[in-house]
Design a protein around this motif. Structure first.
Motif, short mmCIF file in Angstrom:
data_model
loop_
_atom_site.label_atom_id
_atom_site.label_comp_id
_atom_site.label_asym_id
_atom_site.label_seq_id
_atom_site.Cartn_x
_atom_site.Cartn_y
_atom_site.Cartn_z
N UNK A 184 -39.23 35.97 8.57
CA UNK A 184 -39.27 37.44 8.88
C UNK A 184 -38.47 37.43 10.33
N UNK A 185 -38.61 36.40 10.93
CA UNK A 185 -38.22 36.67 12.37
C UNK A 185 -36.50 36.16 12.68
N UNK A 186 -35.89 35.67 11.81
CA UNK A 186 -34.47 35.03 12.01
C UNK A 186 -33.45 35.91 11.79
N UNK A 187 -33.77 37.24 11.23
CA UNK A 187 -32.74 38.06 11.04
C UNK A 187 -31.99 37.70 9.69
N UNK A 217 -29.53 40.93 13.71
CA UNK A 217 -30.25 40.49 14.97
C UNK A 217 -29.37 41.28 15.92
N UNK A 218 -28.05 41.71 15.63
CA UNK A 218 -27.39 42.56 16.62
C UNK A 218 -27.47 44.34 16.36
N UNK A 219 -28.47 44.23 15.48
CA UNK A 219 -28.78 45.97 15.31
C UNK A 219 -30.26 45.99 15.64
N UNK A 242 -32.06 42.90 23.92
CA UNK A 242 -32.97 42.48 23.15
C UNK A 242 -32.42 41.42 22.08
N UNK A 243 -31.03 41.82 21.60
CA UNK A 243 -30.29 41.00 20.73
C UNK A 243 -30.09 39.47 21.38
N UNK A 244 -29.80 39.61 22.53
CA UNK A 244 -29.49 38.42 23.50
C UNK A 244 -30.90 37.56 23.50
N UNK A 245 -31.93 38.31 23.76
CA UNK A 245 -33.53 37.65 24.12
C UNK A 245 -33.62 36.99 22.52
N UNK A 268 -27.99 31.59 11.88
CA UNK A 268 -27.71 32.50 10.87
C UNK A 268 -26.72 33.69 11.39
N UNK A 269 -26.71 34.08 12.55
CA UNK A 269 -25.83 35.00 13.00
C UNK A 269 -24.49 34.34 13.23
N UNK A 270 -24.43 33.17 13.50
CA UNK A 270 -23.03 32.37 13.66
C UNK A 270 -22.28 32.48 12.33
N UNK A 271 -23.12 32.12 11.27
CA UNK A 271 -22.44 31.96 10.11
C UNK A 271 -22.01 33.34 9.75
N UNK A 272 -22.64 34.51 10.01
CA UNK A 272 -21.99 35.92 9.81
C UNK A 272 -20.74 36.55 10.64
N UNK A 273 -21.01 35.73 11.66
CA UNK A 273 -20.05 36.16 12.73
C UNK A 273 -18.43 35.42 12.32
N UNK A 274 -18.64 34.18 11.53
CA UNK A 274 -17.51 33.74 11.34
C UNK A 274 -17.02 34.25 9.99
N UNK A 275 -17.93 34.22 8.85
CA UNK A 275 -17.74 34.52 7.44
C UNK A 275 -17.32 36.17 7.42
N UNK A 276 -17.89 36.96 7.99
CA UNK A 276 -17.84 38.27 7.90
C UNK A 276 -16.81 38.97 8.70
#
Lengths: 255, 258
Positions: free
Chosen positions: B179-182, B187-189, B195-198, B209-217
């Motif tokens: 529930x908490x890992x986006x 997490x960028x929204x 708050x995002x950086x925190x 998980x965000x790194x996966x999305x940044x790269x792939x999407x």
């Protein structure tokens, strides 16, 4: 094959005790004493038997000798470079894997390389008499078939000190005889063995020296005939005492 | 046991575990793909169709990237944590380094996950997202993710050995992280950049998980220093856990047997 001080020492337990905290806290404020001040020596090429009733610390002694557990107090002295392995039935059986895969896994867990393990497999298949069932999942095996696979896999291990825990009570009469013969051949060779069994006759047949463990301590040790006779006598005395206690209780109840 | 023997044993044990996994269920290895797909399907129905919070194929891709990576982490850590205790019979019979059990579970999961990632790439292609040079960043990201899984898996296995109750906390912890890992929210929204950086700073899994999305999407490289820090932190924890497991090898055996 008699033990003596002129023989080379393989392993020695010096005042070894093992306690652990029982989660239920029922023994001595939660501390369970499994072994208490146990000392003995094991010499090269000797076959040492350990006898005793259930729960007296026989398997724990083997586990300490195999370096699986460490004593709470006392020392274990092993000859430099000597390897010890504990043989028990059913080492690592995964019911969904075939007999072949389980034998392979057991061999690798006991230190064989993948190539050596593959080399053992046909031998294991032959000796265990499993035939085509060797390729079937172990969950389809009868308990006798499992025992046969376990014994045969265990037999393939080659170490300096073989610690054997009740492995000869396997399968039907015919396989049992074959297993005992195979074990005898192994023991009669250049092999140091510690042998735990409930069968007095097996211990008498196979061992040079016997230790009788009772309530975590050594009750007697020496030549098999004398120690086994003492052990049997103690069981008889205990059985008589139990019968008398039962009779007293039933008399009290009637009164 | 030499290092090569150690890795050989882990490899063979992991391959056997894969076989066990494939033989246990009727659909066998298909479950490796079905399970993450079903999770994505459930989240899609709840958040897209019922709650109407996100729209379209983008959300499907967003969910797939996050959930596929999360499942690798959560399933492996749960499996690895219970692995020493589950091998109680063997622990009482053979003296091998206790880390072999969690490492075998982690290795098995790595082999399985490699095919799950292939499925992820197929799904991305289905939605019109094709490999790009930026995807090479996946190599360090997946490596750090693996280090994180090893570190947490070893720590979990050690703690469960000492106090079995930790197994309950680990399962609960994975639900908390779910529930908490986006995974189904971005997490960028979350309203503000701070708050995002925190959130990214306090939860390494959210960052991964965000790194996966940044790269792939979004064809964007991850924050390298942040990635490096997680990698170093995980490596230190791995070293520490291996030392502890070695130091307390007999104690762990006694705890497992009794």
């Amino acid at each position: 094959m008699t033990a003596g001080s002129d023989r080379k020492l393989m392993l020695e337990l010096k005042h070894v005790s093992l306690d652990y905290h029982s989660s239920k806290g029922t023994f001595d404020h939660g501390v369970h004493h499994v072994l208490n001040d146990v000392s003995f020596k094991l010499y090269e090429n000797e076959t040492l038997g350990i006898i005793g009733r259930n729960g007296v610390g026989k398997t724990t002694s083997l586990r300490i000798m195999a370096d699986i557990l460490a004593p709470t107090r006392g020392d274990i002295i092993t000859r430099r470079g000597a390897t010890a392995s504990l043989l028990t039935l059913g080492l690592g059986f995964r019911p969904d894997l075939s007999g072949r895969d389980n034998a392979m896994l057991s061999a690798v867990l006991q230190g064989a390389s993948e190539r050596e393990a593959i080399g053992f497999l046909e031998e294991i298949k032959g000796f265990s008499e499993l035939g085509d069932s060797f390729e079937e999942p172990v969950k389809t095996y009868s308990s006798g078939m499992r025992s046969r696979l376990g014994f045969t896999t265990a037999l393939m291990t080659h170490v300096d000190i073989l610690l054997i825990d009740e492995v000869l009570s396997v399968g039907d009469a015919q396989f049992k005889a074959k297993a005992e013969q195979a074990m005898k051949e192994r023991i009669c060779g250049e092999q140091t063995v510690v042998f735990v069994s409930h069968s007095d006759s097996q211990v008498q047949n196979l061992c040079d020296r016997v230790i009788w463990l009772d309530k975590g301590s050594i009750a007697a040790q020496g030549d098999p005939e004398t120690v086994i006779a003492q052990y049997r006598e103690s069981i008889r005395t205990q059985t008589r005492a139990n019968k008398k206690r039962l009779a007293d209780v039933s008399t009290d109840l009637k009164a | 046991m030499t290092v090569s023997q150690y890795f050989r044993l882990i490899n063979i044990h992991a391959r056997m575990l894969l076989k066990v996994d494939a033989n246990t269920f009727k659909l066998g290895f298909l479950w490796w793909f079905l399970e993450p797909l079903m999770w994505v399907g459930v989240f899609y129905v709840v958040f897209n169709l019922i709650l109407d919070s996100r729209k379209g194929g983008d959300f499907m891709v967003f969910l797939t990237c996050g959930k596929f990576a999360f499942i690798w982490f959560s399933k492996t850590v749960i499996q690895a944590s219970g692995s020493i205790v589950a091998s109680k019979g063997l622990v009482g019979k053979i003296n091998i380094p206790k880390s072999v059990w969690p490492m075998s579970a982690i290795q098995e999961s790595l082999y399985r996950q490699s095919s799950v990632y292939l499925l992820l790439f197929v799904i991305l292609a289905f939605f019109g997202i094709y490999p790009d040079i930026t995807w090479l960043w996946l190599v360090p990201v997946l490596f750090v993710m693996y280090l994180m899984i090893v570190a947490v898996g070893l720590a979990g296995a050690y703690m469960v050995c000492v106090v079995r109750d930790f197994q309950k906390f680990i399962t609960l912890g994975m639900t908390f992280l779910l529930f908490t890992s986006g995974i189904f929210w971005d997490v960028r929204d979350v309203g503000s950049e701070e708050k995002t950086q925190f959130l990214l700073a306090i939860n390494p899994l959210a960052f991964m998980l965000d790194a996966h999305r940044q790269i792939l999407m979004h064809d964007t490289a991850p924050a390298v220093l942040h990635l490096l820090l997680i990698g170093v932190g995980a490596s230190i924890l791995i070293g520490l856990m291996l030392l502890l497991m070695r130091r307390y090898n007999h104690y762990l055996a006694l705890k497992v047997i009794t």
